[in-house]
Motif scaffolding. Structure first.
Motif, PDB file in Angstrom:
ATOM      1  N   ASP A 415      84.544 129.281   5.127  1.00 23.91           N
ATOM      2  CA  ASP A 415      84.009 130.646   5.296  1.00 23.91           C
ATOM      3  C   ASP A 415      83.001 131.036   4.208  1.00 23.91           C
ATOM      4  O   ASP A 415      82.787 132.224   3.974  1.00 23.91           O
ATOM      5  CB  ASP A 415      85.171 131.649   5.306  1.00 23.91           C
ATOM      6  N   ILE A 416      82.401 130.029   3.559  1.00 25.83           N
ATOM      7  CA  ILE A 416      81.416 130.373   2.521  1.00 25.83           C
ATOM      8  C   ILE A 416      80.236 131.112   3.181  1.00 25.83           C
ATOM      9  O   ILE A 416      79.695 130.653   4.190  1.00 25.83           O
ATOM     10  CB  ILE A 416      80.925 129.102   1.780  1.00 25.83           C
ATOM     11  N   GLY A 417      79.886 132.229   2.624  1.00 26.16           N
ATOM     12  CA  GLY A 417      78.741 132.997   3.142  1.00 26.16           C
ATOM     13  C   GLY A 417      79.088 134.047   4.174  1.00 26.16           C
ATOM     14  O   GLY A 417      78.256 134.891   4.503  1.00 26.16           O
ATOM     15  N   ASP A 418      80.329 134.024   4.692  1.00 27.66           N
ATOM     16  CA  ASP A 418      80.658 134.935   5.800  1.00 27.66           C
ATOM     17  C   ASP A 418      80.512 136.415   5.437  1.00 27.66           C
ATOM     18  O   ASP A 418      80.103 137.222   6.263  1.00 27.66           O
ATOM     19  CB  ASP A 418      82.075 134.671   6.326  1.00 27.66           C
ATOM     20  N   LYS A 419      80.863 136.738   4.185  1.00 32.10           N
ATOM     21  CA  LYS A 419      80.750 138.152   3.763  1.00 32.10           C
ATOM     22  C   LYS A 419      79.288 138.595   3.828  1.00 32.10           C
ATOM     23  O   LYS A 419      78.981 139.682   4.288  1.00 32.10           O
ATOM     24  CB  LYS A 419      81.244 138.274   2.314  1.00 32.10           C
ATOM     25  N   GLY A 420      78.401 137.732   3.375  1.00 30.78           N
ATOM     26  CA  GLY A 420      76.975 138.054   3.392  1.00 30.78           C
ATOM     27  C   GLY A 420      76.445 138.120   4.815  1.00 30.78           C
ATOM     28  O   GLY A 420      75.648 139.001   5.145  1.00 30.78           O
ATOM     29  N   ILE A 421      76.913 137.185   5.646  1.00 31.70           N
ATOM     30  CA  ILE A 421      76.450 137.153   7.044  1.00 31.70           C
ATOM     31  C   ILE A 421      76.912 138.420   7.769  1.00 31.70           C
ATOM     32  O   ILE A 421      76.147 139.046   8.507  1.00 31.70           O
ATOM     33  CB  ILE A 421      76.951 135.863   7.741  1.00 31.70           C
ATOM     34  N   ALA A 422      78.147 138.851   7.505  1.00 30.50           N
ATOM     35  CA  ALA A 422      78.662 140.073   8.138  1.00 30.50           C
ATOM     36  C   ALA A 422      77.791 141.265   7.747  1.00 30.50           C
ATOM     37  O   ALA A 422      77.490 142.133   8.572  1.00 30.50           O
ATOM     38  CB  ALA A 422      80.110 140.309   7.712  1.00 30.50           C
ATOM     39  N   LYS A 423      77.381 141.281   6.505  1.00 27.02           N
ATOM     40  CA  LYS A 423      76.541 142.386   6.028  1.00 27.02           C
ATOM     41  C   LYS A 423      75.181 142.374   6.730  1.00 27.02           C
ATOM     42  O   LYS A 423      74.669 143.408   7.129  1.00 27.02           O
ATOM     43  CB  LYS A 423      76.354 142.239   4.520  1.00 27.02           C
ATOM     44  N   LEU A 424      74.626 141.158   6.917  1.00 23.37           N
ATOM     45  CA  LEU A 424      73.329 141.050   7.602  1.00 23.37           C
ATOM     46  C   LEU A 424      73.457 141.555   9.032  1.00 23.37           C
ATOM     47  O   LEU A 424      72.588 142.258   9.546  1.00 23.37           O
ATOM     48  CB  LEU A 424      72.888 139.579   7.659  1.00 23.37           C
ATOM     49  N   GLU A 425      74.585 141.174   9.670  1.00 21.06           N
ATOM     50  CA  GLU A 425      74.759 141.539  11.074  1.00 21.06           C
ATOM     51  C   GLU A 425      74.961 143.037  11.248  1.00 21.06           C
ATOM     52  O   GLU A 425      74.618 143.607  12.275  1.00 21.06           O
ATOM     53  CB  GLU A 425      75.913 140.731  11.676  1.00 21.06           C
ATOM     54  N   LYS A 426      75.536 143.671  10.220  1.00 24.51           N
ATOM     55  CA  LYS A 426      75.778 145.114  10.275  1.00 24.51           C
ATOM     56  C   LYS A 426      74.469 145.896  10.142  1.00 24.51           C
ATOM     57  O   LYS A 426      74.322 146.964  10.717  1.00 24.51           O
ATOM     58  CB  LYS A 426      76.743 145.515   9.144  1.00 24.51           C
ATOM     59  N   ASN A 427      73.532 145.304   9.370  1.00 23.12           N
ATOM     60  CA  ASN A 427      72.284 146.053   9.093  1.00 23.12           C
ATOM     61  C   ASN A 427      71.319 146.040  10.280  1.00 23.12           C
ATOM     62  O   ASN A 427      71.176 145.104  10.966  1.00 23.12           O
ATOM     63  CB  ASN A 427      71.588 145.471   7.863  1.00 23.12           C
TER      64      ASN A 427
END
Ligand code: AMP
Ligand code: GLY
Length: 427
Positions: A415-427
């Motif tokens: 799950d490396i990067g998932d937190k960042g990816i979730a943030k991108l998807e939210k924006n």
């Protein structure tokens, strides 16, 4: 330039990779290095804390620059010792390195300069620390003052856990002298981000944000490690905010150290908690983060030796640092059992299958090379690092490469990067 890199991890392999591309380089040594650095320069069997031996080696080989990876030699005074012999060193002197080597030193300079950080108290007496703990709300953070290989922080959920930490640190001295003094501080809530700056004593240049994954297990569970993966940029700290954050957490420290006659030359790394009240400093490190350095080196387009030269000659303001707008992501491949007990000496296969992938670099950490084969030689073994047009693509490329590598009982987080990816998807 003849360059010596000190250290043996993935960070040092990434530094070796980047420095070996410099037109300024004539010869590269790494002490002690690993299986990966062996193919970029010459490994030298020297311990990172054996400062006299390092100096003799530098004199014998006429080394023009020492680049220090880990904190220990800096805290022990490698810069001061090299400076006496007129050997340039990229890294702060031992006074400035106290920012990492002593948490109370860091807190005091933050208080003095108004850098936001968690509220805290310092104790050297066990009984006093214990009675203070009994008046506090929980969770509460207990920290050993000195270096404790990343293990000197306990987030206590209740008084019993706090008491246990105080006994371990102050009475049982599990970290020796490093825990004789403790800090007790409020627990901050928010998301963590790593913020690194090149410093020449006066001028600073900010690297883009990055984020580490400290826990061994997916979704940030299980014990802390040296870091199981990292990516850059972290969408939670955008490039446009670097200057603003740097003015709050980096500049005041650089100015104060200069005023005190110890200009900070090297990398100043602020571990930040982005709280609802704004950024607060959890800790300072006086070196590149590991594994944050790995994705950062993939994104750095400017010659690293040129930047380091500028830092050492107080000309950082003349450098236009160029950063690849792409994202980079690094997956740490570990030996199962890490961060506790794990076996060593397992043969690694598949490295030939990933050698020529575009935008993917496999940095080595705990590996050694013997007769053309690679074997595991540590808990964190390889750092699969990839560039992509965004985090999603970088993650895909890194994991596709990771799948081609194998050794018995290999482990990595998915799950490396998932937190960042979730943030991108939210924006
Ligand atoms: P440090 O070595 O001070 O960075 O602490 C290691 C880790 O402990 C940090 O990366 C955080 O995850 C956590 N930590 C340290 N201080 C605090 C705090 N005041 N509040 C919450 N978490 C903390
Ligand atoms: N990645 C955390 C550290 O280097 O301290």
């Amino acid at each position: 330039m003849k360059v010596l890199i000190i250290g043996s991890g993935g960070r040092e392999d990434a530094l070796a990779w980047k420095i070996s591309q410099s037109p300024l380089l004539t010869k590269l040594y790494i002490a002690p290095g690993n299986g990966g650095t062996a193919s970029k320069g010459t490994n030298v069997a020297l311990e990172v804390n054996d400062i006299p031996q390092i100096i003799s080696f530098c004199q014998k080989e006429k080394i023009d620059l020492v680049v220090v990876g880990p904190e220990l030699p800096l805290v022990l005074g490698i810069q001061d010792a090299l400076d006496k012999e007129h050997i340039p060193c990229f890294g702060p002197n031992s006074f400035a390195a106290q920012l990492e080597g002593s948490k109370s030193f860091a807190k005091e300079i933050m208080l003095k300069t108004g850098v936001p950080t968690a509220k805290f108290q310092i104790f050297t007496d066990y009984e006093q620390a214990l009675s203070f703990v009994q008046t506090q709300n929980f969770p509460l953070v207990i920290k050993a003052d000195g270096l404790a290989a990343g293990k000197g922080v306990v987030i206590a959920k209740n008084p019993a856990q706090a008491k246990k930490a105080l006994i371990d640190f102050m009475q049982n001295k599990i970290f020796g002298q490093a825990g004789e003094k403790v800090l007790i501080e409020e627990a901050l809530v928010g998301e963590e981000v790593s913020f690194l700056a090149f410093c020449d004593g006066q001028n600073v240049t900010y690297l883009p944000s990055s984020q580490d994954h400290k826990r061994i297990g997916e979704h940030d569970t299980g014990p802390n490690t040296g870091g199981m993966g990292a990516y850059s940029p972290a969408p939670i700290l955008a490039d446009k905010d670097l200057e603003y954050i740097g003015n709050i957490v980096i500049k005041p420290i650089i100015n104060e150290l200069q005023k005190q006659g110890h200009p900070f030359v090297g990398i100043l790394y602020a571990g930040l908690m982005l709280t609802s009240e704004g950024p607060k400093v959890l800790e300072y490190n006086v070196r590149f983060g590991d594994p944050e350095c790995q994705p950062l080196m993939l994104r750095l387009k400017t010659d690293l030796l040129e930047i380091i030269q500028a830092c050492l000659t107080q000309k950082l303001n003349h450098i236009q640092m160029e950063i690849d707008p792409k994202s980079a992501l690094c997956v740490v491949i570990a030996a199962k059992g890490y961060p506790q007990k794990y076996p060593k000496g397992m043969e690694i296969s598949g490295l030939d299958k990933v050698k020529n992938l575009s935008d993917v670099i496999i940095f080595h950490a705990g590996t050694k090379q013997e007769n053309g084969k690679y074997y595991t030689n540590g808990g964190r073994v390889l750092n699969v690092t990839a560039l992509g047009k965004n985090l999603i693509e970088a993650k895909k490329k890194a994991y596709e490469a990771a799948k081609r590598i194998s050794f018995p009982n290999m482990y990595y987080r998915k799950d490396i990067g998932d937190k960042g990816i979730a943030k991108l998807e939210k924006n």
